[in-house]
Write an enzyme that holds these catalytic residues in place. Structure first.
Site, mmCIF file in Angstrom:
data_model
loop_
_atom_site.group_PDB
_atom_site.id
_atom_site.type_symbol
_atom_site.label_atom_id
_atom_site.label_comp_id
_atom_site.label_asym_id
_atom_site.label_seq_id
_atom_site.Cartn_x
_atom_site.Cartn_y
_atom_site.Cartn_z
ATOM 1 N N SER A 13 0.745 -1.255 0.065
ATOM 2 C CA SER A 13 -0.047 0.023 0.035
ATOM 3 C C SER A 13 0.718 1.384 -0.023
ATOM 4 O O SER A 13 0.444 2.435 -0.371
ATOM 5 C CB SER A 13 -0.865 -0.028 1.178
ATOM 6 O OG SER A 13 -0.250 -0.202 2.339
ATOM 7 N N HIS A 14 1.875 1.200 0.685
ATOM 8 C CA HIS A 14 3.011 2.447 0.688
ATOM 9 C C HIS A 14 4.517 1.886 0.277
ATOM 10 O O HIS A 14 4.840 0.843 0.679
ATOM 11 C CB HIS A 14 2.965 2.959 2.188
ATOM 12 C CG HIS A 14 1.810 3.265 2.738
ATOM 13 N ND1 HIS A 14 0.669 2.471 2.914
ATOM 14 C CD2 HIS A 14 1.197 4.577 3.011
ATOM 15 C CE1 HIS A 14 -0.520 3.490 3.341
ATOM 16 N NE2 HIS A 14 0.078 4.558 3.440
ATOM 17 N N ASN A 15 5.002 2.679 -0.279
ATOM 18 C CA ASN A 15 6.397 2.569 -0.905
ATOM 19 C C ASN A 15 7.193 4.003 -1.056
ATOM 20 O O ASN A 15 6.610 4.727 -1.666
ATOM 21 C CB ASN A 15 6.280 1.649 -2.095
ATOM 22 C CG ASN A 15 7.769 1.138 -2.342
ATOM 23 O OD1 ASN A 15 8.756 1.371 -1.870
ATOM 24 N ND2 ASN A 15 7.672 0.426 -3.759
#
Length: 334
Positions: free
Chosen positions: A89-91
């Site tokens: 979901s987050h990077n």
């Protein structure tokens, strides 16, 4: 008034048939005025998404924060590979030798599991090293940007006791519908009501059940930090005494500028175990908040990790076939 509306929709979105009328009544405005402001903020991408925010773990997914050490010349290719996984979901790229930081979740029916999935990604991206940092203790997860400038520096973080729940087919149907962005219209939930052939009372009753069980954290709007003027967001990591970690974590979570606060494991190559996300409009403001925190938090050392690039920031789509499709594609990676 724009700042007041943005503050309101982040904190406690009204779960009623006409939520924007409720906000309008509170602020002495018309519903049309509220909708007009929000539609403009959405068009300008200041409001990122308005939806139910679910607890990945309580839905049966296994998750972890992960940090990879990737050679600079391999970052672009590595990011494409990591971002392809539906559980990322987050990077972000951050200012450390562990330079690629992402959140990973695998679904309840995963055949590979979390550890094997990370092993495969490390192989595919040619990571030189990696660490898995699952949550040992969650103190706070609540992104509320101080758009009005009126929020107190400290806030009381409520300890919530969740009820037990057995998810029915209707719960699953509502989770699948409520996870997606709503439109800024007078009755934003009307489409879901119609598709599921239920009335508003039943819909909001199920959302309340999901919230009381901790399956739904809250229903709220999430703002685009940078577009909302919060350009200096740091993941601050602290080396704290493990025996007193819970008491120290509670102190850190009380700062209003902290949106996320967790205890995570230490490793021989990673000594930091308390993680806090700190939000400010400028680096000076954020560093000032971090220094205030450092006066109160008993730590051996701390380090702010600013993101230099954002590669992915989305909500995980729950109960979709994308997870099994990814596993089928990569399960034979040696």
């Amino acid at each position: 008034m724009k700042e007041e509306i943005l503050s309101r929709i982040q904190k406690k979105f009204p779960l009623v048939a006409k939520p924007f009328q409720v906000i309008a009544d509170e602020l002495g405005m018309s519903e049309d005025e509220v909708l007009s402001i929000l539609q403009k903020e959405k068009k300008e991408k200041i409001v990122r998404q308005t939806s139910a925010i679910f607890d990945t773990k309580r839905l049966g997914y296994k998750s972890s924060l992960v940090a990879f050490k990737i050679s600079p010349e391999k970052i672009d290719d590595a990011v494409k590979i990591i971002n392809e996984h539906p559980g990322v979901s987050h990077n972000y790229e951050r200012n450390h030798e562990f330079n690629i930081w992402f959140t990973m979740a695998v679904d309840p029916d995963s055949i590979l599991g979390l550890d094997r999935t990370i092993e495969i990604l490390a192989k595919l991206t040619e990571a030189e090293d990696y660490i898995m940092l699952p949550t040992l203790k969650l103190f706070k997860i609540n992104v509320k940007l101080n758009t009005t400038g009126k929020d107190d520096k400290k806030e009381k973080v409520k300890k919530v006791v969740h009820t037990d729940i057995e998810l029915t087919p209707l719960h699953h149907q509502i989770i699948q519908k409520a996870q997606y962005d709503i439109e800024f219209v007078s009755e934003p939930f009307a489409k879901i009501i119609e598709e599921l052939n239920i009335d508003y009372d039943r819909f909001f009753e199920v959302l309340k059940e999901l919230q009381e069980a901790g399956v739904m954290r809250r229903f709220a709007s999430i703002l685009n930090h940078r577009k909302a003027g919060f350009n200096a967001n740091a993941m601050v990591v602290w080396d704290v005494d493990e025996a007193n970690g819970e008491a120290i974590g509670e102190k850190a979570a009380a700062f209003s500028a902290v949106s996320h606060c967790y205890l995570r494991p230490k490793y021989p190559n990673w000594k930091y175990n308390l993680f806090t996300m700190v939000h400010g409009k400028t680096t000076e403001e954020t560093n000032g908040i971090i220094e205030e925190m450092a006066q109160e938090i008993e730590s051996k050392s701390h380090m702010p990790l600013y993101s230099s690039r954002e590669f992915k920031k989305v909500r995980i789509e729950y109960f979709t076939p994308a997870f099994s499709m990814w596993e089928e594609k990569y399960k034979t990676v040696a």
